[in-house]
Design a protein around this motif. Structure first.
Motif, short mmCIF file in Angstrom:
data_model
loop_
_atom_site.label_atom_id
_atom_site.label_comp_id
_atom_site.label_asym_id
_atom_site.label_seq_id
_atom_site.Cartn_x
_atom_site.Cartn_y
_atom_site.Cartn_z
N ARG A 256 -79.12 98.77 18.64
CA ARG A 256 -77.79 99.73 18.50
C ARG A 256 -77.09 98.88 17.69
N VAL A 257 -77.35 98.99 16.33
CA VAL A 257 -76.65 98.13 15.33
C VAL A 257 -76.08 99.24 14.30
N GLY A 258 -74.76 98.91 13.74
CA GLY A 258 -74.26 99.98 12.72
C GLY A 258 -73.78 98.89 11.47
N ARG A 259 -74.05 99.41 10.55
CA ARG A 259 -73.84 98.60 9.20
C ARG A 259 -73.10 99.63 8.38
N VAL A 260 -71.88 99.28 7.67
CA VAL A 260 -71.50 99.87 6.98
C VAL A 260 -70.67 99.38 5.51
N GLU A 261 -71.02 99.91 4.53
CA GLU A 261 -70.40 99.46 3.56
C GLU A 261 -69.28 100.35 2.65
N HIS B 30 -52.65 91.44 -3.49
CA HIS B 30 -51.34 91.04 -4.10
C HIS B 30 -50.49 92.12 -4.03
N ILE B 31 -50.94 93.34 -3.85
CA ILE B 31 -50.00 94.61 -3.38
C ILE B 31 -49.48 94.45 -1.93
N ASP B 32 -50.05 94.43 -0.88
CA ASP B 32 -49.86 94.17 0.40
C ASP B 32 -51.24 94.30 0.96
N SER B 33 -50.96 94.06 2.75
CA SER B 33 -52.31 94.11 3.15
C SER B 33 -52.79 95.66 4.03
N HIS B 34 -51.78 96.61 3.46
CA HIS B 34 -52.00 97.72 3.90
C HIS B 34 -53.48 98.36 3.82
N HIS B 35 -54.09 98.44 2.59
CA HIS B 35 -55.48 98.76 2.25
C HIS B 35 -56.58 98.20 2.59
N THR B 36 -56.21 96.57 2.81
CA THR B 36 -57.22 95.94 3.54
C THR B 36 -57.31 96.43 5.03
N ILE B 37 -56.40 96.38 5.68
CA ILE B 37 -56.32 96.67 7.03
C ILE B 37 -57.01 97.93 7.49
N GLU B 38 -56.49 99.05 6.62
CA GLU B 38 -56.66 100.34 6.95
C GLU B 38 -58.45 100.59 6.74
N ASP B 39 -58.80 100.14 5.43
CA ASP B 39 -60.03 100.40 5.14
C ASP B 39 -61.13 99.65 5.88
N THR B 40 -60.75 98.48 6.69
CA THR B 40 -61.54 97.69 7.58
C THR B 40 -61.60 98.63 8.65
N LEU C 127 -61.40 101.71 9.10
CA LEU C 127 -62.23 102.99 8.72
C LEU C 127 -63.68 102.67 8.96
N ALA C 128 -64.18 101.59 8.06
CA ALA C 128 -65.41 100.71 8.24
C ALA C 128 -65.83 100.53 9.73
N LEU C 129 -65.10 99.79 10.46
CA LEU C 129 -65.33 99.51 11.71
C LEU C 129 -65.58 100.78 12.65
N GLY C 130 -64.65 101.64 12.59
CA GLY C 130 -65.19 102.88 13.18
C GLY C 130 -66.27 103.65 12.99
N ALA C 131 -66.71 103.53 11.52
CA ALA C 131 -67.89 104.27 11.12
C ALA C 131 -69.28 103.59 11.86
N SER D 42 -57.19 104.93 12.49
CA SER D 42 -58.31 104.91 11.39
C SER D 42 -59.77 104.64 12.03
N PHE D 43 -59.72 103.92 13.29
CA PHE D 43 -60.70 103.57 13.88
C PHE D 43 -61.30 104.80 14.75
N VAL D 44 -60.25 105.46 15.21
CA VAL D 44 -60.73 106.77 16.23
C VAL D 44 -61.15 107.76 15.34
N ALA D 45 -60.64 108.04 14.04
CA ALA D 45 -61.05 108.97 13.11
C ALA D 45 -62.44 108.91 12.82
N GLN D 46 -62.86 107.53 12.48
CA GLN D 46 -64.53 107.34 12.02
C GLN D 46 -65.40 107.29 13.24
N ALA D 47 -64.92 106.76 14.51
CA ALA D 47 -65.58 106.58 15.50
C ALA D 47 -65.94 107.81 16.10
N GLN D 48 -64.91 108.67 16.09
CA GLN D 48 -65.07 109.97 16.84
C GLN D 48 -64.85 109.78 18.48
#
Length: 197
Positions: A3-8, A61-71, A73-77, A142-148
């Motif tokens: 039971r391993v999930g890998r997402v890029e 260099h912009i802020d942490s929003h995209h980094t946190i959000e996309d992580t 999303l990928a974690l949920g998937a 974000s996690f909930v949306a992808q993990a369903q």
């Protein structure tokens, strides 16, 4: 069953790699460039007993929003992939975790339907290092949306922002662990009267 999930996930803003093993021992290797977020993901892996690898490079260099959000999303998937067909799991999990003056109550249903209910104290320090405390809800969304999954997170009280956020991640880790574990009495059974999750 493995039971391993890998997402890029690669966009113009971030490059994210997440791998999670639901039947691990809590080994964590996390690097997002946002120190407090790394600390929270470490809590998730260790208290969930998930082996968790997260490697994110983002536009800090912009802020942490995209980094946190996309992580998130990928974690949920990755979590959804790791769950597989969900046959034989408990499906539901809950946990209440105190952290000094703060308390978090988390309940989860691995239902296949994304839904989030989230409450936490409104008066809280806006930043913990480079971590914007308003991102906690967005991480969960974000996690909930992808993990369903259906996720209810309630922090009825707390004063210290670090404690308020951290107890949420610890309780989430345990609730996800309990819900995703295999039920020895339900081997080969999908926990749904619908016949689908």
């Amino acid at each position: 069953m493995n039971r391993v999930g890998r997402v890029e996930r690669v966009t113009k803003e971030t490059s994210v790699l997440v791998e999670i093993d639901l039947d691990g021992s809590g080994k964590v290797d996390v690097s997002t460039g946002v120190g407090f977020y790394d600390h929270m993901l470490d809590q998730l892996g260790r208290h969930g007993l998930f082996d968790l690898t997260v490697k994110t490079e983002g536009d800090l260099h912009i802020d942490s929003h995209h980094t946190i959000e996309d992580t998130a999303l990928a974690l949920g998937a990755a979590f959804k992939k790791a769950l597989g067909d969900k046959v034989g799991i408990y499906r539901f999990g809950n946990c209440t975790v105190p952290l000094d003056e703060s308390l978090a109550q988390v309940t989860v249903d691995l239902s296949g339907r994304p839904y989030l209910v989230h409450t936490e104290p409104e008066k809280m320090a806006p930043m913990i290092g480079e971590y914007d405390t308003t991102m906690t809800r967005h991480i969960l969304e974000s996690f909930v949306a992808q993990a369903q999954i259906a996720l209810h997170v309630h922090v009825p009280y707390g004063r210290n922002a670090h404690h308020i956020v951290e107890c949420q991640f610890k309780a989430l880790a345990r609730a996800l662990r309990y819900a995703s574990e295999r039920d020895p009495r339900a081997a080969g059974i999908l926990p749904s009267t619908k016949g689908a999750l």
